[in-house]
Motif scaffolding. Sequence first.
Motif, PDB file in Angstrom:
ATOM      1  N   ALA A 102      16.835 -20.872 -23.441  1.00  0.00           N
ATOM      2  CA  ALA A 102      16.968 -19.877 -23.744  1.00  0.00           C
ATOM      3  C   ALA A 102      18.213 -19.969 -22.455  1.00  0.00           C
ATOM      4  CB  ALA A 102      15.797 -19.244 -23.135  1.00  0.00           C
ATOM      5  N   SER A 103      17.805 -21.028 -21.439  1.00  0.00           N
ATOM      6  CA  SER A 103      18.943 -21.365 -20.140  1.00  0.00           C
ATOM      7  C   SER A 103      20.216 -21.085 -20.658  1.00  0.00           C
ATOM      8  CB  SER A 103      18.410 -22.006 -18.787  1.00  0.00           C
ATOM      9  OG  SER A 103      18.756 -21.622 -18.086  1.00  0.00           O
ATOM     10  N   GLU A 104      20.222 -22.282 -21.735  1.00  0.00           N
ATOM     11  CA  GLU A 104      21.629 -22.939 -21.876  1.00  0.00           C
ATOM     12  C   GLU A 104      22.002 -21.681 -23.401  1.00  0.00           C
ATOM     13  OE1 GLU A 104      23.088 -26.705 -24.672  1.00  0.00           O
ATOM     14  OE2 GLU A 104      21.063 -26.703 -23.269  1.00  0.00           O
ATOM     15  N   LEU A 105      21.352 -21.689 -23.873  1.00  0.00           N
ATOM     16  CA  LEU A 105      22.051 -20.443 -24.795  1.00  0.00           C
ATOM     17  C   LEU A 105      22.719 -18.671 -24.307  1.00  0.00           C
ATOM     18  CD1 LEU A 105      19.914 -21.165 -27.895  1.00  0.00           C
ATOM     19  CD2 LEU A 105      21.596 -22.156 -27.176  1.00  0.00           C
ATOM     20  N   GLY A 106      21.260 -18.516 -23.446  1.00  0.00           N
ATOM     21  CA  GLY A 106      22.030 -16.925 -23.375  1.00  0.00           C
ATOM     22  C   GLY A 106      20.509 -15.908 -23.013  1.00  0.00           C
ATOM     23  N   PRO A 107      19.911 -16.174 -21.329  1.00  0.00           N
ATOM     24  CA  PRO A 107      18.649 -15.877 -21.180  1.00  0.00           C
ATOM     25  C   PRO A 107      19.457 -14.176 -21.692  1.00  0.00           C
ATOM     26  CG  PRO A 107      19.583 -16.618 -18.687  1.00  0.00           C
ATOM     27  CD  PRO A 107      20.162 -17.100 -20.409  1.00  0.00           C
ATOM     28  N   THR A 108      19.693 -13.648 -21.376  1.00  0.00           N
ATOM     29  CA  THR A 108      20.490 -12.061 -21.311  1.00  0.00           C
ATOM     30  C   THR A 108      20.783 -11.179 -23.039  1.00  0.00           C
ATOM     31  OG1 THR A 108      22.516 -12.876 -21.092  1.00  0.00           O
ATOM     32  CG2 THR A 108      20.876 -12.276 -19.605  1.00  0.00           C
ATOM     33  N   THR A 114      13.844 -13.530 -26.184  1.00  0.00           N
ATOM     34  CA  THR A 114      12.875 -13.546 -27.384  1.00  0.00           C
ATOM     35  C   THR A 114      11.971 -15.052 -26.819  1.00  0.00           C
ATOM     36  OG1 THR A 114      13.740 -12.367 -28.615  1.00  0.00           O
ATOM     37  CG2 THR A 114      11.516 -13.728 -29.554  1.00  0.00           C
ATOM     38  N   LEU A 115      12.617 -16.279 -27.102  1.00  0.00           N
ATOM     39  CA  LEU A 115      12.391 -17.733 -27.141  1.00  0.00           C
ATOM     40  C   LEU A 115      11.760 -17.746 -24.761  1.00  0.00           C
ATOM     41  CD1 LEU A 115      15.988 -19.292 -27.468  1.00  0.00           C
ATOM     42  CD2 LEU A 115      13.803 -19.438 -28.215  1.00  0.00           C
ATOM     43  N   LEU A 116      12.414 -16.536 -24.350  1.00  0.00           N
ATOM     44  CA  LEU A 116      11.192 -16.261 -22.201  1.00  0.00           C
ATOM     45  C   LEU A 116      10.651 -16.314 -23.260  1.00  0.00           C
ATOM     46  CD1 LEU A 116      14.255 -15.940 -20.306  1.00  0.00           C
ATOM     47  CD2 LEU A 116      12.804 -17.621 -20.468  1.00  0.00           C
ATOM     48  N   LYS A 117      10.102 -15.242 -23.622  1.00  0.00           N
ATOM     49  CA  LYS A 117       8.931 -14.577 -24.282  1.00  0.00           C
ATOM     50  C   LYS A 117       8.151 -15.346 -24.853  1.00  0.00           C
ATOM     51  CE  LYS A 117       9.465 -10.217 -22.266  1.00  0.00           C
ATOM     52  NZ  LYS A 117       8.234  -9.840 -21.085  1.00  0.00           N
ATOM     53  N   VAL A 118       7.932 -16.067 -25.469  1.00  0.00           N
ATOM     54  CA  VAL A 118       7.059 -16.926 -26.616  1.00  0.00           C
ATOM     55  C   VAL A 118       6.894 -18.206 -25.805  1.00  0.00           C
ATOM     56  CG1 VAL A 118       7.138 -18.515 -28.391  1.00  0.00           C
ATOM     57  CG2 VAL A 118       8.509 -15.915 -28.884  1.00  0.00           C
ATOM     58  N   ALA A 119       8.000 -18.822 -24.549  1.00  0.00           N
ATOM     59  CA  ALA A 119       7.801 -20.061 -24.171  1.00  0.00           C
ATOM     60  C   ALA A 119       6.677 -19.484 -22.695  1.00  0.00           C
ATOM     61  CB  ALA A 119       8.957 -20.117 -23.491  1.00  0.00           C
ATOM     62  N   GLU A 120       6.723 -18.345 -21.985  1.00  0.00           N
ATOM     63  CA  GLU A 120       5.723 -17.425 -21.809  1.00  0.00           C
ATOM     64  C   GLU A 120       4.195 -18.329 -22.668  1.00  0.00           C
ATOM     65  OE1 GLU A 120       3.910 -13.809 -18.526  1.00  0.00           O
ATOM     66  OE2 GLU A 120       6.183 -14.242 -19.749  1.00  0.00           O
ATOM     67  N   ALA A 121       4.082 -17.539 -23.611  1.00  0.00           N
ATOM     68  CA  ALA A 121       3.131 -17.557 -24.205  1.00  0.00           C
ATOM     69  C   ALA A 121       2.782 -18.585 -24.703  1.00  0.00           C
ATOM     70  CB  ALA A 121       3.214 -16.335 -25.933  1.00  0.00           C
ATOM     71  N   GLU A 122       3.220 -19.746 -24.871  1.00  0.00           N
ATOM     72  CA  GLU A 122       2.978 -21.209 -25.135  1.00  0.00           C
ATOM     73  C   GLU A 122       2.253 -21.845 -24.263  1.00  0.00           C
ATOM     74  OE1 GLU A 122       3.065 -22.552 -28.012  1.00  0.00           O
ATOM     75  OE2 GLU A 122       3.736 -20.790 -30.005  1.00  0.00           O
ATOM     76  N   LYS A 123       2.793 -21.355 -22.822  1.00  0.00           N
ATOM     77  CA  LYS A 123       2.239 -22.254 -21.634  1.00  0.00           C
ATOM     78  C   LYS A 123       0.764 -21.591 -21.358  1.00  0.00           C
ATOM     79  CE  LYS A 123       3.952 -22.124 -16.626  1.00  0.00           C
ATOM     80  NZ  LYS A 123       4.849 -22.259 -15.435  1.00  0.00           N
TER      81      LYS A 123
END
Length: 385
Positions: A102-108, A114-123
């Motif tokens: 998400a950081s490389e592809l664009g967090p905005t 969505t990647l950030l949201k899913v990453a938080e859930a996976e964590k």
Amino acid sequence: MDFNMKKLASDAGIFFTRAVQFTEEKFGQAEKTELDAHFENLLARADSTKNWTEKILRQTEVLLQPNPSARVEEFLYEKLDRKVPSRVTNGELLAQYMAEAASELGPTTPYGKTLLKVAEAEKQLGAAERDFIHTASVSFLTPLRNFLEGDWKTISKERRLLQNRRLDLDACKARLKKAKAAEAKATVGVPTGLLAPRLWLEPRGRAEQELRVAQTEFDRQAEVTRLLLEGISSTHVNHLRCLHEFVKSQTTYYAQCYRHMLDLQKQLGRFPGTFVGTTEPASPPLSSTSPTTAAATMPVVPSVASLAPPGEASLCLEEVAPPASGTRKARVLYDYEAADSSELALLADELITVYSLPGMDPDWLIGERGNKKGKVPVTYLELLS
């Protein structure tokens, strides 16, 4: 070095006698003292408990740590009395990769958000898995391992000692039997009333004394072994309590996973533009198509306006009539909290009436329960008829 030759010779003689007795028993040339049926049942139950405990322990270790290399590493650390290093779970590793992507592809961007949201859930799933592994290891694996490495080793040691005492007892019985046979053979032809020579009486008397001592030691060892074997019942009670703790920890783990994923699903459903393509302008298609076909085919969380026909800004759900194709009954699988007034809150196991309208997202249906009506997600339903 100072060797006690007399004790060494005595131990060697005892070992040889036991070996001879054991060999003769295997070939059916010597009698064997049989244990009573209750004792044999205790032995069989102890062996069965040990075998199944080993299998359950090994398979539980596989469940908690599927990687065989990691299990070997943890085993070596335990044998060396060293602390097992903390290991990143698969969920936490996946969360790390998603966050970096998400950081490389664009967090905005919608995809990055969505990647950030899913990453938080996976964590969160990885943290729950870590807690479950720790709890299961302490409350379930450790007691099973303590039984195999503690109580069972003691039982095995006493059983081997009982086996040696039985071999000594049977060897003494065989010597006494031979002494009696030799005495009977030697007294053939001796006139009645003539006292037997001392040479004949000494072997028999010594054999009878050895037999009494061997019988006493065997009975004492049999009692000690019996008490240990009867303690298997207490082991079963302890393992039963540990099994309840394991089920409790597993239930907590899966409940946490379900809650985290349910929250994630709701967040993604309310996330604006989550399933829409990039905001960059694309070249118009060669063929003339409806503007709605340019949107991605992934499911979009519809608003009330999306249910309205073209030209209308909104549509009141209470005014929507079921289609001519009819309605269906559906059973609710999980509780669902309505995100807004256009959705219908659901309770697990309740029955509702559902139907679809033209142009609706295939992941949603219209649900009716009494006088209430609203959108419901298909993934929460089991269609019955």
